[in-house]
Design an enzyme around this catalytic site. Structure first.
Site, PDB file in Angstrom:
ATOM      1  N   ASP A 238       0.863  -1.172   0.000  1.00 35.02           N
ATOM      2  CA  ASP A 238       0.000   0.000   0.000  1.00 35.02           C
ATOM      3  C   ASP A 238       0.908   1.232   0.000  1.00 35.02           C
ATOM      4  OD1 ASP A 238      -2.162   1.647  -0.069  1.00 35.02           O
ATOM      5  OD2 ASP A 238      -3.240   0.691   1.567  1.00 35.02           O
TER       6      ASP A 238
HETATM    7  C1  NOJ Z   1      -4.044   3.889  -0.032  1.00 34.17           C
HETATM    8  C2  NOJ Z   1      -5.224   2.976   0.077  1.00 34.17           C
HETATM    9  O1  NOJ Z   1      -5.194   2.283   1.311  1.00 34.17           O
HETATM   10  C3  NOJ Z   1      -5.311   1.986  -1.048  1.00 34.17           C
HETATM   11  O2  NOJ Z   1      -6.504   1.261  -0.921  1.00 34.17           O
HETATM   12  C4  NOJ Z   1      -5.212   2.683  -2.365  1.00 34.17           C
HETATM   13  O3  NOJ Z   1      -5.372   1.762  -3.418  1.00 34.17           O
HETATM   14  C5  NOJ Z   1      -3.877   3.385  -2.434  1.00 34.17           C
HETATM   15  N1  NOJ Z   1      -3.789   4.371  -1.383  1.00 34.17           N
HETATM   16  C6  NOJ Z   1      -3.651   4.078  -3.782  1.00 34.17           C
HETATM   17  O4  NOJ Z   1      -4.429   5.193  -3.884  1.00 34.17           O
END
Ligand code: NOJ
Length: 708
Positions: A247
């Site tokens: 993430d």
């Molecule tokens: C953080 C989020 O937790 C995740 O779900 C997302 O895909 C990413 N950022 C990218 O934006």
């Protein structure tokens, strides 16, 4: 490939479009792409922009195309209901279709990969991201995970109409302590396996191309550096052949967790644990080469990650044509397809939950003379998109049918439609109440549209207070005092607490955030052109103090019951232990009777398929759909079993007066659970079978025994 080129494939950057985490300003992005130091970009939308970056990647020595990833969570240009709303439909075909449309539009706009579906089980409505998943139930959540993966990915990767899906956030992100986003998770192995992992397994079985790990630690080990989760379970036991992306910044965040000292150790931990691609932390870029030189990381480990990523690029056909998702004509057509709007309207209609309907106030008659449409969300436009919308360059982000427009479209000039805002979503200003009361008095019926702001749920949007904000319920009180019938629309991204409304308003529709066609879908339901059929995939508590609350809990030694002696039951002295609205609850304009439950036998062996049938009759005046739910309870287990567990359901359409017999099959799989040794077993003994219209509204019961 040189080692540097290999490491480049593991490196993902955000383009300048939007960010959900701290952005590292990096003016050298173009140079790095040209040097083969970047494998993927996120937040880069549209054929022009993606093609221009791809052109730069094609100047690199190995000419390896970039992958473009994006959070396409509930639609692209056409916005669908938020995932939690869509889950209320229990309609797997509809859910698959909405993912297909999103994939069609996104892939036409240069996107190869969506960071969806989020398949985290969520039992805490304080957590802002409940809006992004399918709710609290593992069985329903697993089916929805499969439907979404199939919808996004189509028949096979490589068709230009589909995108790669990404099952996230691995794992147990939804169990953040206190419902606080990014927080720690402390969970038993059994709970992890039984409740939180199955939707991920369902995604793997459906062929999901990628996984994203999660920000949280689980029992003290950050998910990003969690070898047990990623190497042993996902890539080992489950045989997952796709790749895992971290993430946003989560590799570097392991330093804050206190699990590693610096970026060097963070990269070592993440690559060893099986995180293949580094989203935005730059830990791989800055440290992997040194880790190899220091003999801490074997090149074979890097090769494995690179192979996984390159394989997906091959499967997408990018090595044949890096620009195959960059066709301006196709983009133009896909983003202007009226069929998509129609599907969005249908899915939105199926997502609206009728919570209350005293004296058949709904549906409203189309010949109603005067309607007062009141509230801060009546004329709101963008609010209807909910969190995680996509702003497509060059596309008007107000491409939304507001609730006002929807009702205007429906009634034309047959009725007089009066408007007052009444109040804001938040704040204490009551100055607009008088005008609202005044128009209510002139109307035959009042519709009041209230709720949260769209950005009060979503990532980083946890709330400790989940009441309807501001003075909106006070406005309702004044409107009810006029004696006029009031229909309340509640717009939100999570289950809210609204006891005053629930106890006093005669009719309530929980509309969540419905997307592009919100207004038309709401009007369809208000005026009976669609008879609501949705059922809640998550428990609605009476107060925050009851959270976490879910239907499939264990009995205690002093089970919950109506007994004044609190020593006799597991309870609160100041609050009910029962929810406001139970899992599986939702009304229709018609009524359904359940009868004639038959089971093939009262005994079954592990090899048997037990046949179950039940007759459902539409006993009301309207045609409608019912979601018939089958729950099981294993009465005695070596690990105690939940009071009931959803094991099957059928959504059926019945004309007024019509009856249908439906059947279910119980097999050993539905009777199994993880025992003390984490083995998936079914234990001989008695089971209770319950068929109902919700987890509380059980209409028919039968018993049977599993014999050796
Ligand atoms: C953080 C989020 O937790 C995740 O779900 C997302 O895909 C990413 N950022 C990218 O934006």
């Amino acid at each position: 490939m040189t080692l540097e080129e290999k490491i480049g494939q593991l490196n993902q950057y955000s383009d300048d479009w939007s960010a959900t985490g701290p952005v590292t300003v990096d003016n050298a992005k173009a140079t790095q792409i040209k040097n083969g130091q970047v494998g993927s970009l996120l937040n880069c939308i549209g054929v022009e922009r993606t093609a221009s970056w791809q052109k730069i990647a094609m100047q690199s020595r190995m000419k390896i195309p970039l992958l473009f990833g994006q959070d396409v969570i509930h639609g692209f240009k056409t916005t669908f209901p938020i995932p939690l709303a869509e889950a209320c439909s229990w309609d797997l075909e509809a859910i698959k279709l909405s993912a297909q449309v999103a994939a069609n539009e996104a892939s036409a706009s240069g996107i190869h990969w969506t960071f969806a579906p989020m398949v985290d089980i969520a039992r805490d409505p304080r957590w802002g991201r409940v809006m992004e998943g399918a709710g609290e139930d593992t069985y329903l959540g697993s089916l929805i995970a499969k439907a979404k993966v199939e919808g996004f990915q189509g028949e096979k990767l490589g068709s230009t109409n589909s995108v790669m899906a990404c099952a996230k956030h691995f794992a147990a992100y939804g169990a953040a302590i206190g419902g606080r986003d990014y927080n720690s998770v402390d969970m038993s192995e059994r709970m992890l396996w039984e409740t939180y992992l199955p939707p991920f397994k369902a995604a793997v079985d459906a062929g999901v191309a990628t996984f994203m790990n999660s920000f949280n630690d689980i029992n003290g080990v950050p998910a990003t550096g969690n070898k047990y989760l990623q190497r042993e379970i996902l890539k080992g036991k489950w045989g997952f052949t796709g790749f895992v992306v971290s993430d946003w910044g989560s590799i570097g965040e392991m330093i804050n967790h206190g699990n590693v000292k610096d970026g060097y150790e963070a990269a070592l931990s993440a690559i060893t644990a099986g995180s293949d691609m580094d989203m935005e932390s730059r830990c791989y870029k800055n440290n992997l080469a040194k880790l190899v030189a220091d003999n801490k990381v074997q090149v074979a480990l890097i090769d494995d990650a690179v192979m996984r990523i390159l394989l997906k690029k091959f499967e997408l056909g990018l090595f044949d044509d890096p620009y195959r998702f960059c066709n301006p004509d196709r983009q133009q057509k896909a983003l202007n397809n009226p069929e998509h709007t129609k599907i969005a309207r249908e899915v939105a209609s199926k997502s609206i939950v009728l919570l209350k309907n005293e004296n058949h106030l709904l549906p409203l008659s189309k010949t109603t003379k005067t309607i007062a449409f009141i509230g801060p969300l009546v004329k709101a436009v963008k609010q209807n998109k909910g969190f995680w919308d996509v702003e497509v360059p060059g596309v008007d982000s107000n491409f939304i049918v507001s609730q006002w427009e929807g009702i205007e479209n429906k009634i034309g000039s047959t009725a007089k439609l009066l408007y007052a805002k009444g109040c804001e979503i938040e704040g204490s200003n009551r100055a607009g109440f008088a005008e609202a009361v005044n128009i209510a008095k002139q109307a035959d019926v009042v519709i009041l549209s209230i709720g949260e702001r769209r950005d009060l749920s979503g990532e980083a949007k946890s709330r400790s207070n989940i009441n309807i904000p501001g003075v909106q319920e006070d406005l309702l009180k004044e409107l009810l005092a006029t004696g006029k019938p009031v229909v309340v629309l509640i717009n939100a991204g999570r289950p809210l607490v609204f006891n005053y409304t629930a106890d006093n308003a005669p009719a309530i529709l929980y509309t969540w955030w419905l997307g592009s066609e919100a207004g038309n879908a709401i009007a369809n339901v208000l005026f009976g052109d669609y008879n609501p059929s949705a059922k809640l995939p998550i428990t609605f508590p009476r107060s925050v103090g009851q959270i976490p609350m879910y239907y499939n809990h264990f009995n205690t030694g002093r089970p919950a019951k109506n007994d004044d002696n609190h020593f006799n039951k597991s309870s609160y002295i100041d609050e009910s232990i029962f929810p406001k609205y139970a899992f599986g609850y939702g009304l229709s304009y018609t009524t359904f009777a359940y009868s004639d439950l038959k089971i093939g036998s009262t005994k079954m062996s592990k090899k048997d398929q037990l046949q179950v049938s039940v007759t459902i009759s539409n006993t009301g005046k309207y045609d409608g759909e019912e979601i018939v739910q089958l729950y099981l309870r294993d009465k005695v287990g070596s690990i105690i079993r939940p009071v009931k567990e959803l094991k099957d359901f059928k959504k059926i359409h019945l004309k007024a007066g019509e009856s249908k017999m439906i059947s279910f099959v119980i097999n050993v799989e539905k009777l199994s659970f993880y025992n003390q040794n984490l083995e998936w077993v079914a234990e001989p003994g008695e089971f209770e079978l319950m068929i109902g219209a919700s987890s509380e509204d059980i209409r028919l019961k039968a018993g049977f025994e599993l014999v050796d």
